[in-house]
Design an enzyme around this catalytic site. Structure first.
Site, PDB file in Angstrom:
ATOM      1  N   ASP A 272      56.417  37.162   4.746  1.00 22.17           N
ATOM      2  CA  ASP A 272      56.193  38.603   4.720  1.00 22.17           C
ATOM      3  C   ASP A 272      54.907  38.968   5.452  1.00 22.17           C
ATOM      4  O   ASP A 272      54.847  39.946   6.207  1.00 22.17           O
ATOM      5  CB  ASP A 272      56.105  39.102   3.274  1.00 22.17           C
ATOM      6  CG  ASP A 272      57.436  38.991   2.543  1.00 22.17           C
ATOM      7  OD1 ASP A 272      58.479  38.933   3.214  1.00 22.17           O
ATOM      8  OD2 ASP A 272      57.436  38.956   1.302  1.00 22.17           O
ATOM      9  N   GLU A 273      53.864  38.180   5.223  1.00 16.59           N
ATOM     10  CA  GLU A 273      52.574  38.441   5.859  1.00 16.59           C
ATOM     11  C   GLU A 273      52.709  38.423   7.380  1.00 16.59           C
ATOM     12  O   GLU A 273      52.187  39.303   8.080  1.00 16.59           O
ATOM     13  CB  GLU A 273      51.555  37.406   5.396  1.00 16.59           C
ATOM     14  CG  GLU A 273      50.137  37.675   5.846  1.00 16.59           C
ATOM     15  CD  GLU A 273      49.139  36.675   5.272  1.00 16.59           C
ATOM     16  OE1 GLU A 273      47.950  36.785   5.607  1.00 16.59           O
ATOM     17  OE2 GLU A 273      49.546  35.772   4.505  1.00 16.59           O
ATOM     18  N   GLY A 274      53.414  37.429   7.891  1.00 18.54           N
ATOM     19  CA  GLY A 274      53.580  37.323   9.334  1.00 18.54           C
ATOM     20  C   GLY A 274      54.402  38.454   9.919  1.00 18.54           C
ATOM     21  O   GLY A 274      54.032  39.048  10.939  1.00 18.54           O
TER      22      GLY A 274
END
Length: 532
Positions: A272-274
């Site tokens: 999700d962060e990426g």
């Protein structure tokens, strides 16, 4: 990292018409003035339609004949309310361990989809797809045909926590979100530093929450999503300590008067962060619906994320479980993303500085630190270390230096085993780098501190050699930091020396952060915000 204190701006939609005008008759003799109001509304709507048609014609001619688009601008002006580069997006994650293709995230960016697409039916999130001009949305805002919407996202990173509060306008005409203002505040150390004292950790978050309270009017608190996502710092903690911290924050959020979902406080998945970072970068650069999206490189303290869309469909099977499907209104985008845990800047320092020492040793020497540095205190993982430089054959009392070649080989030995998978087709993409990539380039003088800009992989290596040959007491770890970044880009990610790297902290005044992508996701995928 500097902070940006954004002053509130009064919305045009909040402006009130003079009392006399609101009561004015249209001359029909009706004493209650209702006929005048009805005629006024009809006239206003007619003027709106005529104005829209004129604007669409003028801007259509301008973009057709005069607009010169830089495919990868160094600075971007008003990109959030220009062009139609942001289609409806839903993300499906394909993991190698299972075949579940259920969408985990649905994102609907603010402006419009590509112009040749026409959508008249509600989409999966329950609202009409974006099909109106962004200029129409702006005009509607000016005339009061939109409402204000806020979101507060807290990024609990490994080296610090940041609150990013966003002010949007949601159009009544097409339900689009337009970003108007942003608050950014940061506090150090990171939440994970309070692993043994969750109450103090929650208090550090409360101070950031107070900043959001000051930015967001109280009457909007109950309709404003409040989210905290922790990244690599909490991922590296024992599960029990991480959960104690999260529970303390959950108790704080429960009393906040903001809108808090059951999963509002959690450790963020690296995927999700990426993807949220990739979305933020490409949206702000106006490349989201193009065929040549920029690769997003985010260097944090505990991990680093690499996200890009392979240009050749034949490359997709090569990355297998690291590929994730992004479905837009007109096409599907296969995106590679991976969070390399342990390849954050602080995690890499720890691995190199403690090489050859036991886990209990906290007084260390390193060949990547200048010999003039003695017992410099540095904290990692809630442990304080005394770091000193190490004598070497290239150094002398008159000219103390780091043996760059020895340090380089040591860094390679620590980096290369962790770069799995190796993103070997990253070199085919324009690269946008941020976080520590940007900060260390600024602090070392590699790029101009006021404008940021562009550099190359080779420039990082040369600057590392230059810094390592200088006895710099004020920046004791800069030699290592630049050496590590150059190894990560060149040997780790396979970028050649001449590869250009665009460095960003902000685009058009907006922080480069996964938080913006997260905010859009929350506001557009949850019915209670979409219909509030």
């Amino acid at each position: 990292m500097t902070t940006t204190d954004v002053r509130k701006r009064k919305l045009a939609s909040d402006d009130k018409l003079p009392q006399a005008n609101r009561r004015k008759n249209s001359g029909n003799g009706n004493g209650n003035g209702r006929g005048g109001v009805t005629s006024g509304l009809k006239l206003s709507f007619l003027c709106l339609i005529v104005s829209v048609l004129l604007l669409l014609f003028v801007f259509g001619v301008y973009h057709l004949y005069f607009a010169q688009a830089d495919p990868f601008p160094a600075t971007v002006t008003n990109i959030l309310t220009k062009t139609s580069d942001s289609p409806t997006v839903s993300m499906r994650y394909h993991q190698s361990t299972h075949t579940d293709h259920t969408p985990r995230t649905t994102m609907k960016p603010p402006t419009t989809p590509m112009k040749h697409e026409k959508h008249n039916e509600p989409n999966a999130a329950g609202f009409i797809s974006d099909n109106a001009s962004p200029y129409l949305a702006r005009l509607a805002s000016k005339l009061g045909y939109s409402k204000v919407q806020y979101a507060a996202i807290i990024d609990a990173g490994s080296t610090g926590s940041r609150v990013l509060a966003y002010k949007f306008n949601r159009s009544f005409i097409d339900n689009n979100l337009v970003l108007y203002e942003e608050l950014f505040k940061e506090r150090k150390p990171g939440l994970s530093s309070f692993a043994d004292n969750p109450a103090d950790g929650a208090h550090s978050i409360k101070l950031l929450l107070d900043e959001a309270r000051a930015f967001i009017p109280k009457e909007h608190w109950s309709s404003t999503p409040l989210v905290l996502k922790a990244t690599a710092g909490l991922r590296l903690l024992p599960q029990s300590k991480a959960e104690n911290l999260l529970n303390a924050v959950r108790d704080l959020f429960a009393k906040s008067e903001f809108s808090v979902d059951i999963d509002a406080v959690e450790i963020m998945d690296g995927t999700d962060e990426g993807i949220f970072s990739w979305f933020t970068v490409n949206f702000l650069l106006g490349r989201l619906s193009k065929t040549n999206q920029a690769a997003a490189l985010d260097l944090g303290g505990g991990s680093t994320q690499v996200t890009f869309s392979p240009t050749d469909p034949e490359q997709v099977p090569v990355y297998d479980k690291y590929m994730h499907e992004v479905v837009t209104s007109s096409k599907k985008i296969n995106v590679f993303t991976h969070s390399y845990l342990g390849l954050g800047l602080m995690a890499a320092r720890h691995a190199v500085f403690t090489k050859g020492y036991s886990d209990e040793d906290t007084i260390v020497e390193s060949v990547c630190v200048n010999p003039i540095i003695a017992n410099r205190t540095w904290t990692y993982g809630n442990v304080k270390y005394q770091v000193s430089g190490k004598e070497n054959i290239k150094s002398s009392a008159e000219q103390p230096v780091v043996d760059f070649d020895t340090c380089l080989e040591l860094v390679k030995s620590k980096v290369m085993p962790l770069v799995k998978p190796k993103p070997f087709t990253l070199k085919q993409h324009a690269v946008a780098a941020f976080s520590y990539y940007f900060e260390r380039a600024i602090e070392s003088g590699l790029v101009d501190p006021t404008t940021g800009g562009e550099t190359t992989v080779e420039a990082y290596r040369k600057k590392a050699q230059e810094i390592c040959a200088i006895p710099n007491d004020e920046q004791p770890f800069m030699c290592f930091d630049l050496t590590f970044i150059s190894v990560l880009l060149r040997e780790g990610f396979g970028l050649n020396d001449s590869k250009k790297v665009k460095l960003y902290k902000k685009i058009d005044g907006h922080e480069i952060s996964w938080a913006l992508g997260c905010a859009y996701n929350v506001l557009t995928s949850d019915e209670k915000f979409n219909n509030s």
